[in-house]
Design a protein around this motif. Structure first.
Motif, PDB file in Angstrom:
ATOM      1  N   ARG A 164      37.251  25.529  41.522  1.00  0.00           N
ATOM      2  CA  ARG A 164      36.792  26.910  41.687  1.00  0.00           C
ATOM      3  C   ARG A 164      35.414  26.924  42.340  1.00  0.00           C
ATOM      4  NH1 ARG A 164      38.888  25.821  36.920  1.00  0.00           N
ATOM      5  NH2 ARG A 164      36.902  25.675  35.806  1.00  0.00           N
ATOM      6  N   LYS A 165      35.221  27.915  43.177  1.00  0.00           N
ATOM      7  CA  LYS A 165      33.925  28.098  43.826  1.00  0.00           C
ATOM      8  C   LYS A 165      33.539  29.567  43.747  1.00  0.00           C
ATOM      9  CE  LYS A 165      35.889  28.760  48.450  1.00  0.00           C
ATOM     10  NZ  LYS A 165      35.911  28.282  49.853  1.00  0.00           N
ATOM     11  N   ARG A 166      32.370  29.853  44.249  1.00  0.00           N
ATOM     12  CA  ARG A 166      31.824  31.210  44.198  1.00  0.00           C
ATOM     13  C   ARG A 166      32.702  32.161  45.006  1.00  0.00           C
ATOM     14  NH1 ARG A 166      28.178  34.226  47.394  1.00  0.00           N
ATOM     15  NH2 ARG A 166      26.864  35.662  46.177  1.00  0.00           N
ATOM     16  N   ALA A 167      33.028  33.314  44.422  1.00  0.00           N
ATOM     17  CA  ALA A 167      33.824  34.335  45.103  1.00  0.00           C
ATOM     18  C   ALA A 167      32.893  35.292  45.835  1.00  0.00           C
ATOM     19  CB  ALA A 167      34.695  35.091  44.103  1.00  0.00           C
ATOM     20  N   GLU A 168      33.274  35.656  47.040  1.00  0.00           N
ATOM     21  CA  GLU A 168      32.467  36.563  47.833  1.00  0.00           C
ATOM     22  C   GLU A 168      32.612  37.993  47.321  1.00  0.00           C
ATOM     23  OE1 GLU A 168      30.354  35.584  49.994  1.00  0.00           O
ATOM     24  OE2 GLU A 168      30.983  33.483  49.836  1.00  0.00           O
ATOM     25  N   PRO A 169      31.549  38.806  47.425  1.00  0.00           N
ATOM     26  CA  PRO A 169      31.605  40.182  46.887  1.00  0.00           C
ATOM     27  C   PRO A 169      32.727  41.027  47.494  1.00  0.00           C
ATOM     28  CG  PRO A 169      29.330  39.539  47.344  1.00  0.00           C
ATOM     29  CD  PRO A 169      30.195  38.446  47.887  1.00  0.00           C
ATOM     30  N   ALA A 170      32.950  40.904  48.809  1.00  0.00           N
ATOM     31  CA  ALA A 170      34.017  41.700  49.426  1.00  0.00           C
ATOM     32  C   ALA A 170      35.379  41.315  48.867  1.00  0.00           C
ATOM     33  CB  ALA A 170      33.994  41.508  50.949  1.00  0.00           C
ATOM     34  N   ALA A 171      35.590  40.018  48.654  1.00  0.00           N
ATOM     35  CA  ALA A 171      36.864  39.566  48.083  1.00  0.00           C
ATOM     36  C   ALA A 171      36.995  40.040  46.641  1.00  0.00           C
ATOM     37  CB  ALA A 171      36.954  38.050  48.165  1.00  0.00           C
ATOM     38  N   ILE A 172      35.900  40.090  45.910  1.00  0.00           N
ATOM     39  CA  ILE A 172      35.950  40.565  44.516  1.00  0.00           C
ATOM     40  C   ILE A 172      36.369  42.025  44.473  1.00  0.00           C
ATOM     41  CG2 ILE A 172      34.543  41.034  42.479  1.00  0.00           C
ATOM     42  CD1 ILE A 172      32.913  38.560  43.130  1.00  0.00           C
ATOM     43  N   THR A 173      35.822  42.837  45.398  1.00  0.00           N
ATOM     44  CA  THR A 173      36.178  44.262  45.431  1.00  0.00           C
ATOM     45  C   THR A 173      37.673  44.448  45.681  1.00  0.00           C
ATOM     46  OG1 THR A 173      33.964  44.791  46.256  1.00  0.00           O
ATOM     47  CG2 THR A 173      35.677  46.455  46.545  1.00  0.00           C
ATOM     48  N   LYS A 174      38.213  43.707  46.633  1.00  0.00           N
ATOM     49  CA  LYS A 174      39.647  43.798  46.909  1.00  0.00           C
ATOM     50  C   LYS A 174      40.467  43.333  45.712  1.00  0.00           C
ATOM     51  CE  LYS A 174      39.252  43.179  51.931  1.00  0.00           C
ATOM     52  NZ  LYS A 174      39.648  42.329  53.089  1.00  0.00           N
ATOM     53  N   ALA A 175      40.021  42.247  45.067  1.00  0.00           N
ATOM     54  CA  ALA A 175      40.763  41.722  43.922  1.00  0.00           C
ATOM     55  C   ALA A 175      40.761  42.715  42.762  1.00  0.00           C
ATOM     56  CB  ALA A 175      40.159  40.385  43.482  1.00  0.00           C
ATOM     57  N   GLN A 176      39.647  43.390  42.529  1.00  0.00           N
ATOM     58  CA  GLN A 176      39.598  44.372  41.451  1.00  0.00           C
ATOM     59  C   GLN A 176      40.579  45.509  41.700  1.00  0.00           C
ATOM     60  OE1 GLN A 176      35.379  45.253  41.558  1.00  0.00           O
ATOM     61  NE2 GLN A 176      34.969  44.016  39.737  1.00  0.00           N
ATOM     62  N   ALA A 177      40.626  46.004  42.935  1.00  0.00           N
ATOM     63  CA  ALA A 177      41.572  47.077  43.256  1.00  0.00           C
ATOM     64  C   ALA A 177      43.015  46.593  43.102  1.00  0.00           C
ATOM     65  CB  ALA A 177      41.321  47.580  44.675  1.00  0.00           C
ATOM     66  N   LEU A 178      43.284  45.379  43.548  1.00  0.00           N
ATOM     67  CA  LEU A 178      44.639  44.835  43.432  1.00  0.00           C
ATOM     68  C   LEU A 178      45.033  44.641  41.978  1.00  0.00           C
ATOM     69  CD1 LEU A 178      47.185  43.589  44.684  1.00  0.00           C
ATOM     70  CD2 LEU A 178      45.973  41.408  44.782  1.00  0.00           C
ATOM     71  N   TYR A 179      44.128  44.128  41.155  1.00  0.00           N
ATOM     72  CA  TYR A 179      44.461  43.869  39.749  1.00  0.00           C
ATOM     73  C   TYR A 179      44.654  45.170  38.979  1.00  0.00           C
ATOM     74  CZ  TYR A 179      43.299  39.000  40.668  1.00  0.00           C
ATOM     75  OH  TYR A 179      43.285  37.716  41.164  1.00  0.00           O
ATOM     76  N   GLN A 180      43.918  46.212  39.344  1.00  0.00           N
ATOM     77  CA  GLN A 180      44.156  47.515  38.717  1.00  0.00           C
ATOM     78  C   GLN A 180      45.542  48.041  39.073  1.00  0.00           C
ATOM     79  OE1 GLN A 180      40.937  50.050  39.935  1.00  0.00           O
ATOM     80  NE2 GLN A 180      39.392  48.956  38.712  1.00  0.00           N
ATOM     81  N   LYS A 181      45.939  47.842  40.316  1.00  0.00           N
ATOM     82  CA  LYS A 181      47.282  48.260  40.739  1.00  0.00           C
ATOM     83  C   LYS A 181      48.348  47.436  40.031  1.00  0.00           C
ATOM     84  CE  LYS A 181      50.097  48.882  44.892  1.00  0.00           C
ATOM     85  NZ  LYS A 181      50.127  48.742  46.382  1.00  0.00           N
ATOM     86  N   ILE A 182      48.108  46.120  39.886  1.00  0.00           N
ATOM     87  CA  ILE A 182      49.073  45.270  39.190  1.00  0.00           C
ATOM     88  C   ILE A 182      49.195  45.667  37.727  1.00  0.00           C
ATOM     89  CG2 ILE A 182      49.483  42.903  38.409  1.00  0.00           C
ATOM     90  CD1 ILE A 182      48.329  41.928  41.031  1.00  0.00           C
ATOM     91  N   ALA A 183      48.063  46.027  37.102  1.00  0.00           N
ATOM     92  CA  ALA A 183      48.085  46.438  35.698  1.00  0.00           C
ATOM     93  C   ALA A 183      48.911  47.702  35.509  1.00  0.00           C
ATOM     94  CB  ALA A 183      46.661  46.645  35.200  1.00  0.00           C
ATOM     95  N   ARG A 184      48.929  48.590  36.522  1.00  0.00           N
ATOM     96  CA  ARG A 184      49.694  49.838  36.414  1.00  0.00           C
ATOM     97  C   ARG A 184      51.147  49.662  36.829  1.00  0.00           C
ATOM     98  NH1 ARG A 184      45.162  51.743  39.264  1.00  0.00           N
ATOM     99  NH2 ARG A 184      46.495  51.923  41.112  1.00  0.00           N
ATOM    100  N   GLN A 185      51.388  48.928  37.929  1.00  0.00           N
ATOM    101  CA  GLN A 185      52.718  48.887  38.523  1.00  0.00           C
ATOM    102  C   GLN A 185      53.397  47.528  38.442  1.00  0.00           C
ATOM    103  OE1 GLN A 185      52.286  50.265  42.550  1.00  0.00           O
ATOM    104  NE2 GLN A 185      51.241  52.146  41.966  1.00  0.00           N
ATOM    105  N   GLY A 186      52.684  46.506  38.004  1.00  0.00           N
ATOM    106  CA  GLY A 186      53.265  45.178  37.961  1.00  0.00           C
ATOM    107  C   GLY A 186      53.007  44.435  39.254  1.00  0.00           C
ATOM    108  N   MET A 187      53.468  43.187  39.290  1.00  0.00           N
ATOM    109  CA  MET A 187      53.232  42.332  40.456  1.00  0.00           C
ATOM    110  C   MET A 187      54.036  42.848  41.642  1.00  0.00           C
ATOM    111  SD  MET A 187      51.244  39.719  40.704  1.00  0.00           S
ATOM    112  CE  MET A 187      50.811  38.457  41.914  1.00  0.00           C
ATOM    113  N   PRO A 188      53.390  43.093  42.778  1.00  0.00           N
ATOM    114  CA  PRO A 188      54.148  43.580  43.955  1.00  0.00           C
ATOM    115  C   PRO A 188      55.039  42.484  44.513  1.00  0.00           C
ATOM    116  CG  PRO A 188      51.866  43.133  44.558  1.00  0.00           C
ATOM    117  CD  PRO A 188      51.953  42.949  43.064  1.00  0.00           C
ATOM    118  N   LYS A 189      56.137  42.936  45.110  1.00  0.00           N
ATOM    119  CA  LYS A 189      57.066  42.005  45.745  1.00  0.00           C
ATOM    120  C   LYS A 189      56.604  41.748  47.179  1.00  0.00           C
ATOM    121  CE  LYS A 189      59.829  41.822  42.190  1.00  0.00           C
ATOM    122  NZ  LYS A 189      59.988  40.595  41.408  1.00  0.00           N
TER     123      LYS A 189
END
Length: 557
Positions: free
Chosen positions: A115-140
């Motif tokens: 593991r290495k340091r995550a970039e802030p822009a990638a963190i923002t995208k990951a947070q939005a994606l994980y919120q969507k996954i928490a609501r709708q499940g893993m996308p196909k």
């Protein structure tokens, strides 16, 4: 799902170049953790080793992400993604994680997470994606099938080209056969019957002309002349020819055709009545003037009806030929359109498959080559590439596993080099103190030896004097002689003891000198070991120029 508590809103920043490494068994139990991981997580080594890796899982992480990770890992492939982890005190930190299988003898024996340091822009995208996954499940996510590779592409391409060639050949040969069949039908069913109808019409015209000649011959001499009899026989021959032509026409044209039935009736009526009229005309009296005109009119009417029936049949055959020709043109047009559509479809399929081949195999293969070139140049910090399918995906996965293992190996080498450097510094300081202390002890021992040597010398002189005094006292007085003798004996014993002490001090001095030499040798060996540690750090810095700090420092947290 394991829900680690408590949690805080405090984020721990990971310095650039720091690599967090952990290894687990097949069940996810930690078997190794490097210093950076221990420092960032806040756990001690004993709290991590022997425990499940979900000890650092943050409650905000959707369980579906880890389900996907284990699914990928169990298939033998690496997994890459951003992960939010929890520290022991509840703080959190984001990492760009790459988990790869650890294999020995073609068997997976565990997993390693780098593991290495995550970039802030990638963190923002990951947070939005994980919120969507928490609501709708893993996308196909759509991706190319794993079996689509170079080998399959070569086989499928060969089969596709062979099928296209066979289809084109079948289409061409089949079209030619259909054209031949159409021409054959036109020739036998329309052209030959049309020729037969034309010949029948010609025979009808010939019969009409012959009957006129018979009429002219009768008017010339008032009776049926020899020429008229010949014409009558010729008419019978024409009727036989018409019968043969009609028989051939019936074989070529279906008898159920209305035009054929009409011509059949007209010809039967014509031949029957014509033969009757000619026979009656031949037996008629020579003074009859109305019979020839009436016979001529009747014959012309019958011939006209037969000619009309023949023309109708010929027109029917012409219409059928036109229809057959039109159908042939339409069929050829359909074949041509089908061929054009097939060619366009083949080109589109080839273009689509070529695009998929380039996207799924060629581009990832080029990316893998670029990644391997970066690794060969010593750059292990390049982006991880897990794209591709088939053999290309396997190559990218193997390159990723190799890159992560090299990074971990270099991290462990750098860690060992830093430890060696620190221990050598401590050892050098201790050896320096030992050497200084040995020098001081050496000086003190040699000073004592010189003092003791002087005392021994004085004691020897005193013993000599005592012996002289004893000899003198023995001559003067026995009591004084005894005391003097005891004094001389004591003096000699003292001198012997001083000599033994001096010898012991000399041995101690020799040992001190020897120990000082060994300490100096150990110091020189420590200096060489420190030099080796510096070279190791320089080697690691060559491969990962931003990952490691100075040799005498510890990893930043």
């Amino acid at each position: 799902m394991k829900k680690n508590l408590p949690v805080t809103t405090q984020q721990v920043d990971i310095a650039p170049g720091i690599t967090l490494v952990s290894k687990t068994d097949l069940k996810g139990v930690i078997t190794y953790a490097n210093e950076a991981f221990i420092d960032i997580s806040g756990f001690v080594l004993e709290e991590l080793q022997g425990h499940s890796h979900n000890i650092v899982r943050h409650p905000d992480m959707p369980p579906a992400v880890f389900e996907d990770m284990w699914k990928v890992l169990h298939s033998g492939k690496p997994w890459q993604g951003l992960v939010k982890n929890r520290c022991k005190n509840g703080d959190f930190y984001w990492v760009d994680a790459c988990v790869v299988p650890i294999r020995r003898n073609e068997q997976t024996i565990g997993y390693m997470s780098v593991r290495k340091r995550a970039e802030p822009a990638a963190i923002t995208k990951a947070q939005a994606l994980y919120q969507k996954i928490a609501r709708q499940g893993m996308p196909k996510a759509w991706k190319l099938p794993s079996w689509l590779g170079i080998r399959f592409g070569m086989r499928a391409g060969t089969i596709f080209v062979a099928v296209l060639m066979l289809a084109g050949g079948a289409l061409g040969i089949g079209g030619l056969k259909l054209a031949d069949a159409a021409f054959e039908r036109m020739y036998h069913q329309q052209f030959e019957p049309a020729i037969a109808v034309g010949q029948i019409e010609a025979k009808l015209s010939t019969i009409r002309a012959s009957m006129l000649e018979v009429q002219l011959a009768r008017h010339a001499d008032g009776a049926v002349s020899q020429l008229a009899s010949a014409h009558v026989q010729q008419l019978q021959t024409y009727y036989d020819d018409i019968a043969e032509l009609f028989t051939a026409l019936n074989r070529a044209v279906p008898s159920e055709s209305a035009a054929t039935r009409s011509l059949t009736q007209a010809l039967q009526q014509y031949t029957t009545e014509s033969q009757s009229l000619i026979a009656a005309q031949s037996a008629a009296p020579k003074d009859s003037s109305t019979l020839p005109l009436e016979v001529q009119q009747q014959l012309l009417a019958l011939e006209h009806n037969a000619s009309l029936a023949a023309q109708a049949l010929r027109q029917t055959l012409a219409d059928e030929a036109q229809q057959e020709f039109t159908e042939t043109l339409q069929r050829n047009a359909r074949i041509r359109h089908f061929a054009i559509v097939g060619i366009i479809a083949g080109l589109l399929i080839v273009a689509a498959v070529g695009h998929l081949f380039i996207r799924g195999i060629v581009n990832p293969l080029n990316a893998s080559i670029r990644g391997l070139n970066r690794i060969a140049e010593g750059d292990l910090q390049g982006a991880i590439n897990l794209s591709g399918t088939g053999e290309t995906a396997k190559l990218n996965h193997a390159a990723t596993v190799m890159q992560q293992h090299l990074k971990v190996m270099l991290d462990e080498i750098a860690l060992a080099a830093r430890r060696i450097h620190r221990h050598c510094q401590t050892l050098n300081a201790a050896l320096y103190e030992v050497t200084e202390h040995s020098e001081a002890q050496h000086d003190q021992v040699y000073s004592a030896i010189r003092t003791l040597d002087a005392a021994v010398s004085e004691t020897s002189d005193l013993s000599t004097r005592a012996e002289r005094l004893l000899a003198l006292a023995s001559q003067q007085h026995s009591t004084l002689a005894n005391e003097t003798r005891e004094l001389a004996t004591a003096t000699r014993l003292t001198a012997f003891g001083a000599e033994e002490a001096a010898d012991s001090m000399r041995q101690v001095a020799a040992l001190i000198v020897e120990n000082r030499g060994e300490a100096q040798q150990a110091w020189r060996a420590s200096e060489e070991l420190m030099h080796t540690a510096r070279e190791l750090n320089q080697l690691v810095a060559f491969f990962e120029p931003q990952q490691h700090t100075a040799p005498d420092s510890t990893p930043a947290t």
